[in-house]
Scaffold this motif. Sequence first.
Motif, PDB file in Angstrom:
ATOM      1  N   THR B   4      17.667  47.217  17.901  1.00 34.69           N
ATOM      2  CA  THR B   4      18.207  46.245  16.959  1.00 34.69           C
ATOM      3  C   THR B   4      18.040  44.834  17.478  1.00 34.69           C
ATOM      4  OG1 THR B   4      20.336  46.706  17.952  1.00 34.69           O
ATOM      5  CG2 THR B   4      19.857  47.736  15.832  1.00 34.69           C
ATOM      6  N   THR B   5      18.152  44.642  18.786  1.00 30.03           N
ATOM      7  CA  THR B   5      17.928  43.300  19.320  1.00 30.03           C
ATOM      8  C   THR B   5      16.514  42.854  19.041  1.00 30.03           C
ATOM      9  OG1 THR B   5      19.251  44.123  21.137  1.00 30.03           O
ATOM     10  CG2 THR B   5      18.434  41.877  21.308  1.00 30.03           C
ATOM     11  N   TRP B   8      16.276  41.787  15.512  1.00 31.53           N
ATOM     12  CA  TRP B   8      16.770  40.433  15.243  1.00 31.53           C
ATOM     13  C   TRP B   8      15.745  39.404  15.689  1.00 31.53           C
ATOM     14  CZ3 TRP B   8      20.232  39.646  11.872  1.00 31.53           C
ATOM     15  CH2 TRP B   8      21.337  40.493  11.718  1.00 31.53           C
ATOM     16  N   LEU B   9      15.091  39.673  16.802  1.00 34.28           N
ATOM     17  CA  LEU B   9      14.090  38.719  17.263  1.00 34.28           C
ATOM     18  C   LEU B   9      12.908  38.657  16.317  1.00 34.28           C
ATOM     19  CD1 LEU B   9      14.059  39.305  21.099  1.00 34.28           C
ATOM     20  CD2 LEU B   9      14.712  37.250  19.875  1.00 34.28           C
ATOM     21  N   ILE B  11      13.043  38.865  13.205  1.00 32.00           N
ATOM     22  CA  ILE B  11      13.388  37.937  12.127  1.00 32.00           C
ATOM     23  C   ILE B  11      13.452  36.513  12.638  1.00 32.00           C
ATOM     24  CG2 ILE B  11      15.104  37.351  10.398  1.00 32.00           C
ATOM     25  CD1 ILE B  11      16.065  40.101  10.389  1.00 32.00           C
ATOM     26  N   ALA B  12      13.917  36.338  13.858  1.00 30.25           N
ATOM     27  CA  ALA B  12      14.188  34.995  14.348  1.00 30.25           C
ATOM     28  C   ALA B  12      12.923  34.183  14.577  1.00 30.25           C
ATOM     29  CB  ALA B  12      14.999  35.068  15.639  1.00 30.25           C
ATOM     30  N   ASN B  47       7.494  41.962  19.047  1.00 30.30           N
ATOM     31  CA  ASN B  47       8.867  42.473  19.028  1.00 30.30           C
ATOM     32  C   ASN B  47       9.006  43.675  18.124  1.00 30.30           C
ATOM     33  OD1 ASN B  47      10.930  40.877  20.619  1.00 30.30           O
ATOM     34  ND2 ASN B  47       9.667  39.271  19.728  1.00 30.30           N
ATOM     35  N   SER B  67      23.011  47.121  12.916  1.00 25.08           N
ATOM     36  CA  SER B  67      23.558  46.059  13.749  1.00 25.08           C
ATOM     37  C   SER B  67      23.943  44.918  12.831  1.00 25.08           C
ATOM     38  CB  SER B  67      22.507  45.588  14.753  1.00 25.08           C
ATOM     39  OG  SER B  67      22.814  44.287  15.168  1.00 25.08           O
ATOM     40  N   SER B  68      25.100  44.350  13.094  1.00 21.18           N
ATOM     41  CA  SER B  68      25.532  43.286  12.204  1.00 21.18           C
ATOM     42  C   SER B  68      25.978  42.085  13.021  1.00 21.18           C
ATOM     43  CB  SER B  68      26.647  43.814  11.310  1.00 21.18           C
ATOM     44  OG  SER B  68      27.712  42.939  11.281  1.00 21.18           O
ATOM     45  N   LEU B  69      25.639  40.897  12.546  1.00 20.80           N
ATOM     46  CA  LEU B  69      25.999  39.697  13.287  1.00 20.80           C
ATOM     47  C   LEU B  69      27.401  39.238  12.951  1.00 20.80           C
ATOM     48  CD1 LEU B  69      22.929  37.348  13.418  1.00 20.80           C
ATOM     49  CD2 LEU B  69      23.925  38.731  15.195  1.00 20.80           C
ATOM     50  N   ILE B  84      21.595  44.432   9.680  1.00 21.04           N
ATOM     51  CA  ILE B  84      20.264  45.003   9.502  1.00 21.04           C
ATOM     52  C   ILE B  84      20.310  46.494   9.783  1.00 21.04           C
ATOM     53  CG2 ILE B  84      19.034  42.903  10.063  1.00 21.04           C
ATOM     54  CD1 ILE B  84      18.552  44.049  12.825  1.00 21.04           C
ATOM     55  N   LEU B 134      13.296  39.763   6.594  1.00 23.80           N
ATOM     56  CA  LEU B 134      14.725  39.889   6.320  1.00 23.80           C
ATOM     57  C   LEU B 134      14.979  40.913   5.225  1.00 23.80           C
ATOM     58  CD1 LEU B 134      17.370  38.434   7.167  1.00 23.80           C
ATOM     59  CD2 LEU B 134      17.131  37.083   5.120  1.00 23.80           C
TER      60      LEU B 134
END
Lengths: 186, 668, 99
Positions: B4-5, B8-9, B11-12, B47, B67-69, B84, B134
């Motif tokens: 999940t990390t 996130w990357l 997307i980032a 990634n 995973s949720s922020l 996500i 996303l």
Amino acid sequence: MFWIAALMAVGGAAGVVLQRNPFYSVLSLVVHLISLAVLFLLLRAEFLAAAQVIVYAGAVMVLYVFVVAYVGGLEDPLTEPNPALRTAAPLFAGALLIELGIAIVGSGLKAIDTHGPHLGAGFGSPSEIGALFLTKFLFPFEVVSLLLLVAAVGAVALARPAASADRELARDRVSAGMSASSQSGD
Amino acid sequence: MSATTYAWLVIAFPLAGSIVIALGWRSLPGRTAGWIGSAAIGLAFLNAIAALVQLQDKPAGARHLQSSLWDYVSTVGINAKLGILVDPLSVFMILVVSGVSFLIHVYSVAYMDSDRGYRRYFSYLNFFVFSMLLLVLAGNFVLLIVGWAFVGFASYALISFWYRRRTATYAGIKAFVINVVGDVGLVLAAILLQRETGSLEFAGVFSRAPHVFDRNEWLIVAICLLILVGAFAKSAQIPLHTWLPDAMEGPTPVSALIHAATMVTAGVYLIARAHPLFELAPTAADISAAIGALTLLFAASVALVVTDLKRIIAYSTISQIGYMIMGVSIAAYSAGLFHLMTHAFFKALMFMTAGSVIAAMAGEQNIDRISGMRRALPFTFRAFLFAALALAAFPGFAGYFSKDEILGFAAERGGGYWIFFAVGTAGAVMTGVYAFRMIFRCFAGAPNDEALELERGELPHGEHFNPMTGEKEDTDVGFPGPEHHIAERERPMAVPMLLLALLSLGGGLVQIPGATHVVEHFLDPSFTDSPLAQISTSSGIEALALIAGAAASLTGIGIAYLFWVRNPGSSLRLAARLRGLHAFLAHKWYFDELYDVVFVRPARTLGQVASNVFERSVVQGLVGGTAFAVRVGNSIVRVVQSGILRYYALLLLTGVSALALYFLAVSR
Amino acid sequence: MDIVWYLVLSALIFCIGALGVLTRRSPLVILISLELMLNGGNLALAAFARMTGTSDGQVFALIVMIVAAAEVVVGLGLIVAMYRSRLPMDVDEMSELKG
């Protein structure tokens, strides 16, 4: 004593308003101020009376005299050309007087019908006023000093001669129609 | 780091790329912005691979990570998180999206080089990739809709990229309006789902749906139809397809990325993701498959006739997505998604080569004027050939295996689904025809003037004009730049094309029926809850599908050969004979005209009525009347402002007296 | 004397001052009438101080006097400025606030 001082005060006031020559108005005001000082004395406000004579009748009136001498006394007609104002002004002033009178006479303050309480010896003396200034009324005291400072600065700014270029401009503008009166002539 | 990390990357990075380019655009000379954008997507791709590796480390049953922020909303029964979902389906999608996007970014570095809006282009392009990622990684309907809307905006911004071109801005508006229609459907579906199942998370909704809805209950069918509205708007299926051909007004790499490989596949992804709902509502699934099949035929038929190169490819996209929609609607999930992947490869490649050809023609897009580019653009020709072979599902190429797997699944399900098999095969024939129509028209035959110029070694230059209307243009910002770039001369264009060509050839090898099943096994954990997905085609049916597919493709190519190489001019004679049919096809089955009459004209009339009648009398009357009243009042009150000081003093005194009077009266 | 007479006197002075402000046209005289009004107020304050037996009223009157002085300074500065720019010393002519 009261009546003499009172009469002189009213007379001075009337003189201020009714005289045509401003110089005479200023003189009447001086008379008025001195009689008012006497009245203050009668009210056991010694410091106030002294301040009135020194500051008011002394400094402020001198200022007025200077300005009148500089500006010149224009005699303006007493009778008001504007009919509306001619009737309205005395009317309203009279109305105000009557109202104040009613307020005073009909006031619920019983104490005004007396001579006032018996006062100690120090009442109205400079030391008492001074002590009050420095304790209870410290903040107004400071504010007022600031006010004087501001007034002094303002006076200097107002009295500054215009820069030479502006003076030409000022003359032109003045002859053109006197539009920017607030800018020129500082 | 966990999967999940990495997600996130993924997307980032594009988001960061977009912001960096947008904020620092003044200080990015030359192609720097392009390389920054490409690097951002490249990092996202790396990634994504890392996420894949991490995901595969887990046992098959546990490949469903969330995973949720933070929480957006947490109130009366509604709990929407910025969360996500990382599972094989989403990882598959992010790999395809970021991989193909990376190649297209590299291509654009050279292709868009002389354009004044270069940096704006890359900022938008990065933003688009961010929103697509996303969308695909979203773990609940809220974030899905957010990504959905962002993608719609990015599409609009990129279609209208050359904003001084009026046709481009109109096309952008058209795309956006139709997108919004889809958005509405999707939002309504989400609202209904939230109301019925009490959750907006995918996991929650899909697990509770079978308990809340009866099979084929009207409500679940309605919800699925609303989802379909959204999917069809994004994926350009009938009746919401009219925006895609017009979207070719955007730069060619934009067409490659958005309108071939990624955005239009969002609808397919959505149906695959929402498959539990569709399996609960077979009626909706059947409707969806039927529309996919109809669109497939419709688009293929139009592609036989239109003469603008990019629009042929656009209709081809619509048709191929019809295949995908048909596939995922009949529960051939891995097959449909596999076709999504291969289609991304060869369609992006096809657009890239088309861009090269159009550049060689100095901006001309009409295939009536292009011919004989074979010797002038050798690399482009070979790349286009690979793409066309893959598109036509020539045996051995990627498209062959993916398309025929869908058809095989349809045949396996039997009964009425044989119709889909038949439609798909017919479509395959037409696909072969139009794919090679392009090849033979543009590359075979005698070289035209531009080709001759190129063979001599000079790049043709012409006046700058709008390819659709012929209007003259300049090359300042808002219009395309003055330079044209072809693949033969630009390494950043050639390398991605080479990679995609290899993928078009070898991409199918990962899922050969009966032999390798990489894609299917990878995607299995996402579809364990689906009984229909467990159907595996028998070898007999598989063989039938493969043979039928090969036959269809070869037939199509043969027909094209006959029409455009053997008997040149025979297509024109045929068009003259079947004039009515030709007009019907050339006008795209009159969809645009239909929409004009049904939607546009009434709306315009309404607008005119509103403007003339309502606006003039009511609104102007109100506003003007108020202003007039104020002015009148003002002139009354103005008398007080005489400027004479003593009046003011008098007023002051009057006020004071009045106050005193009041207080006196009160105290009495 | 009874305090009430002082108050009547102060009211009278105030109203005479108000009359002067309203009636006269020369800005100088208007300022002087303004002084009259302020003095009337001072007298009332001193009377009330006597009445209550605290000196607060006198302090207030002193502060009024200070403020009056400041105001005189600025006002006279204005008049001098008017004179210097050759403007007529007539309040009715200065009507630029006319809206």
